[in-house]
Write an enzyme that holds these catalytic residues in place. Structure first.
Site, mmCIF file in Angstrom:
data_model
loop_
_atom_site.group_PDB
_atom_site.id
_atom_site.type_symbol
_atom_site.label_atom_id
_atom_site.label_comp_id
_atom_site.label_asym_id
_atom_site.label_seq_id
_atom_site.Cartn_x
_atom_site.Cartn_y
_atom_site.Cartn_z
ATOM 1 C CE LYS A 21 -1.772 -0.980 4.054
ATOM 2 N NZ LYS A 21 -1.046 -2.222 4.408
ATOM 3 N NE ARG B 161 -4.377 0.378 9.630
ATOM 4 C CZ ARG B 161 -3.182 -0.092 9.373
ATOM 5 N NH1 ARG B 161 -2.880 -1.334 9.647
ATOM 6 N NH2 ARG B 161 -2.251 0.675 8.864
ATOM 7 N NE ARG C 25 8.198 -2.647 6.159
ATOM 8 C CZ ARG C 25 6.879 -2.504 6.310
ATOM 9 N NH1 ARG C 25 6.196 -1.837 5.412
ATOM 10 N NH2 ARG C 25 6.280 -3.026 7.337
ATOM 11 N NE ARG D 113 6.778 -0.426 9.992
ATOM 12 C CZ ARG D 113 5.652 -0.362 9.279
ATOM 13 N NH1 ARG D 113 5.654 0.260 8.112
ATOM 14 N NH2 ARG D 113 4.537 -0.909 9.723
ATOM 15 N NE ARG E 42 2.360 -4.641 11.192
ATOM 16 C CZ ARG E 42 3.448 -4.645 10.418
ATOM 17 N NH1 ARG E 42 4.549 -5.276 10.810
ATOM 18 N NH2 ARG E 42 3.433 -4.037 9.263
HETATM 19 P P1 AP5 Z 1 5.044 -1.586 1.813
HETATM 20 O O1 AP5 Z 1 4.683 -0.739 0.654
HETATM 21 O O2 AP5 Z 1 5.810 -0.957 2.921
HETATM 22 O O3 AP5 Z 1 3.725 -2.326 2.371
HETATM 23 P P2 AP5 Z 1 2.503 -1.756 3.214
HETATM 24 O O4 AP5 Z 1 1.283 -2.421 2.722
HETATM 25 O O5 AP5 Z 1 2.525 -0.252 3.227
HETATM 26 O O6 AP5 Z 1 2.886 -2.369 4.617
HETATM 27 P P3 AP5 Z 1 2.875 -1.791 6.092
HETATM 28 O O7 AP5 Z 1 3.590 -2.814 6.916
HETATM 29 O O8 AP5 Z 1 3.404 -0.386 6.174
HETATM 30 O O9 AP5 Z 1 1.349 -1.786 6.414
HETATM 31 P P4 AP5 Z 1 0.696 -1.833 7.783
HETATM 32 O O10 AP5 Z 1 -0.708 -1.527 7.439
HETATM 33 O O11 AP5 Z 1 0.919 -3.051 8.585
HETATM 34 O O12 AP5 Z 1 1.512 -0.731 8.610
HETATM 35 P P5 AP5 Z 1 1.240 0.830 8.874
HETATM 36 O O13 AP5 Z 1 2.541 1.500 8.848
HETATM 37 O O14 AP5 Z 1 0.135 1.335 8.043
HETATM 38 O O15 AP5 Z 1 5.843 -2.866 1.262
HETATM 39 C C1 AP5 Z 1 6.422 -3.804 2.163
HETATM 40 C C2 AP5 Z 1 7.799 -4.264 1.625
HETATM 41 O O16 AP5 Z 1 7.600 -4.965 0.387
HETATM 42 C C3 AP5 Z 1 8.762 -3.111 1.313
HETATM 43 O O17 AP5 Z 1 10.062 -3.521 1.638
HETATM 44 C C4 AP5 Z 1 8.620 -2.896 -0.216
HETATM 45 O O18 AP5 Z 1 9.836 -2.426 -0.778
HETATM 46 C C5 AP5 Z 1 8.276 -4.306 -0.697
HETATM 47 N N1 AP5 Z 1 7.328 -4.301 -1.817
HETATM 48 C C6 AP5 Z 1 6.261 -3.481 -2.009
HETATM 49 N N2 AP5 Z 1 5.594 -3.804 -3.140
HETATM 50 C C7 AP5 Z 1 6.257 -4.877 -3.670
HETATM 51 C C8 AP5 Z 1 6.049 -5.685 -4.822
HETATM 52 N N3 AP5 Z 1 5.006 -5.445 -5.668
HETATM 53 N N4 AP5 Z 1 6.913 -6.694 -5.069
HETATM 54 C C9 AP5 Z 1 7.948 -6.940 -4.220
HETATM 55 N N5 AP5 Z 1 8.213 -6.218 -3.104
HETATM 56 C C10 AP5 Z 1 7.364 -5.187 -2.833
HETATM 57 O O19 AP5 Z 1 0.675 0.760 10.380
HETATM 58 C C11 AP5 Z 1 1.539 0.404 11.463
HETATM 59 C C12 AP5 Z 1 0.761 0.380 12.745
HETATM 60 O O20 AP5 Z 1 0.187 1.682 13.010
HETATM 61 C C13 AP5 Z 1 -0.441 -0.572 12.805
HETATM 62 O O21 AP5 Z 1 -0.063 -1.914 13.109
HETATM 63 C C14 AP5 Z 1 -1.276 0.069 13.931
HETATM 64 O O22 AP5 Z 1 -0.699 -0.202 15.183
HETATM 65 C C15 AP5 Z 1 -1.086 1.554 13.633
HETATM 66 N N6 AP5 Z 1 -2.123 2.055 12.707
HETATM 67 C C16 AP5 Z 1 -1.926 2.501 11.437
HETATM 68 N N7 AP5 Z 1 -3.099 2.864 10.883
HETATM 69 C C17 AP5 Z 1 -4.050 2.643 11.831
HETATM 70 C C18 AP5 Z 1 -5.472 2.786 11.865
HETATM 71 N N8 AP5 Z 1 -6.142 3.208 10.781
HETATM 72 N N9 AP5 Z 1 -6.112 2.455 13.003
HETATM 73 C C19 AP5 Z 1 -5.460 2.018 14.094
HETATM 74 N N10 AP5 Z 1 -4.112 1.827 14.123
HETATM 75 C C20 AP5 Z 1 -3.418 2.139 13.014
#
Ligand code: AP5
Length: 216
Positions: free
Chosen positions: A13, A88, A125, A158, A169
C-alpha cells in the site's frame, strides 16, 4: 482524486501510494507514517500510541482520527489524497464518511496477496531512520548496505516487523478485513488488485482500478 488503499501488512500500500503521489501530485496520507512521526517527537500522544504500534494492534480511534484530520487539513490544497492504512474497521469507515461529508471516497483499492508472500516482504523490508524511504533486501535493495540511497541515512528494520508483532498485525487484519471490504463493496466503490506482481505491474493495476491512464 479521493482514494483509500486497504490491504494486509506488507501488501505494498505504502509503495504504491508514494508512487501515485509522486506521479499525480496527490497527498499521501499514511496513518502508520503519521503515528511513527508522532512517536518520534516524544509527545504525549506519541507515547500513548507507541505501545499499540509496537505490539501490532490498532491504536485507539480517538488518537488515529485526530492525526488523520490534521493530515486531511494539510492535504486540502493538493489535488486530492490517497489514504494508506485508513480506514481499517467499519467504525473508522463511518467516522471517515462523517469527516469527508459531501466529498466521499471515490475509489477504495484493496490489495490482495498470499500470507506467504507478505512474510517475505516484511522480513526483507528496511526503512530509512532519517527520511522514511522504504527498501527491500531482495526486491528493492539499496545501492550500499544499510544506507539510504536518497539521503545516506541508516536503514533499520521497523520495530513492528519482528515475528510476534507481524503475526498480531496479520490477525488484526484478518478480523476486520471482510466487514470493511463488504462496507465499500456495498457502496460500489471497491476495486481489487493483484498485489503479488512486481511493483510496476501493481502500479498499472492500481491506475486501471482508479480509472486513470498510465502516463509513464
Ligand atoms: P510496503 O509498501 O511498505 O507495504 P505496506 O502495505 O505499506 O505495509 P505496512 O507494513 O506499512 O502496512 P501496515 O498496514 O501493517 O503498517 P502501517 O505503517 O500502516 O511494502 C512492504 C515491503 O515490500 C517493502 O520492503 C517494499 O519495498 C516491498 N514491496 C512493495 N511492493 C512490492 C512488490 N510489488 N513486489 C515486491 N516487493 C514489494 O501501520 C503500522 C501500525 O500503526 C499498525 O499496526 C497500527 O498499530 C497503527 N495504525 C496505522 N493505521 C491505523 C489505523 N487506521 N487504526 C489504528 N491503528 C493504526
Amino acid at each position: 482524486m479521493r482514494l483509500a488503499f486497504l490491504g494486509p501488512p506488507g501488501s505494498g500500500k505504502g509503495t504504491q501510494a508514494r508512487e501515485l503521489s509522486r506521479k499525480r501530485g496527490v497527498a499521501h496520507i499514511s496513518t502508520g507514517d503519521l503515528l511513527r512521526e508522532e512517536i518520534n517527537t516524544g509527545s504525549g500522544l506519541g507515547r500513548r500510541a507507541r505501545e499499540f504500534v509496537e505490539a501490532g494492534v490498532l491504536v485507539p480511534d480517538e488518537i488515529v482520527l485526530h492525526i488523520l484530520s490534521v493530515g486531511l487539513k494539510k492535504a486540502d490544497s493538493s489535488g486530492g489524497f490517497v489514504l494508506d492504512g485508513f480506514p481499517r474497521t467499519v467504525p473508522q469507515a463511518r467516522a471517515l464518511d462523517d469527516l469527508l461529508s459531501a466529498s466521499p471516497l471515490e475509489v477504495v483499492v484493496c490489495f490482495r496477496i498470499s500470507e506467504e508472500a507478505l512474510l517475505e516482504r516484511l522480513a526483507g523490508r528496511r526503512t530509512c531512520s532519517n527520511c522514511g524511504a522504504n527498501f527491500h533486501m531482495r526486491f528493492a535493495p539499496p545501492k550500499r548496505v544499510a544506507t539510504c540511497d536518497q539521503c545516506g541515512g541508516r536503514l533499520t528494520r521497523r520495530d513492528d516487523d519482528q515475528e510476534a508483532a507481524i503475526q498480531r498485525r496479520l490477525e488484526v487484519y484478518r478480523e476486520a478485513a471482510e466487514p470493511l471490504t463488504g462496507y465499500y463493496r456495498g457502496r460500489g466503490v471497491l476495486r481489487e488488485v493483484n498485489a503479488a506482481a512486481p511493483p510496476s505491474e501493481v502500479g498499472k493495476s492500481v491506475l486501471r482500478a482508479i480509472g486513470e491512464a498510465d502516463l509513464s
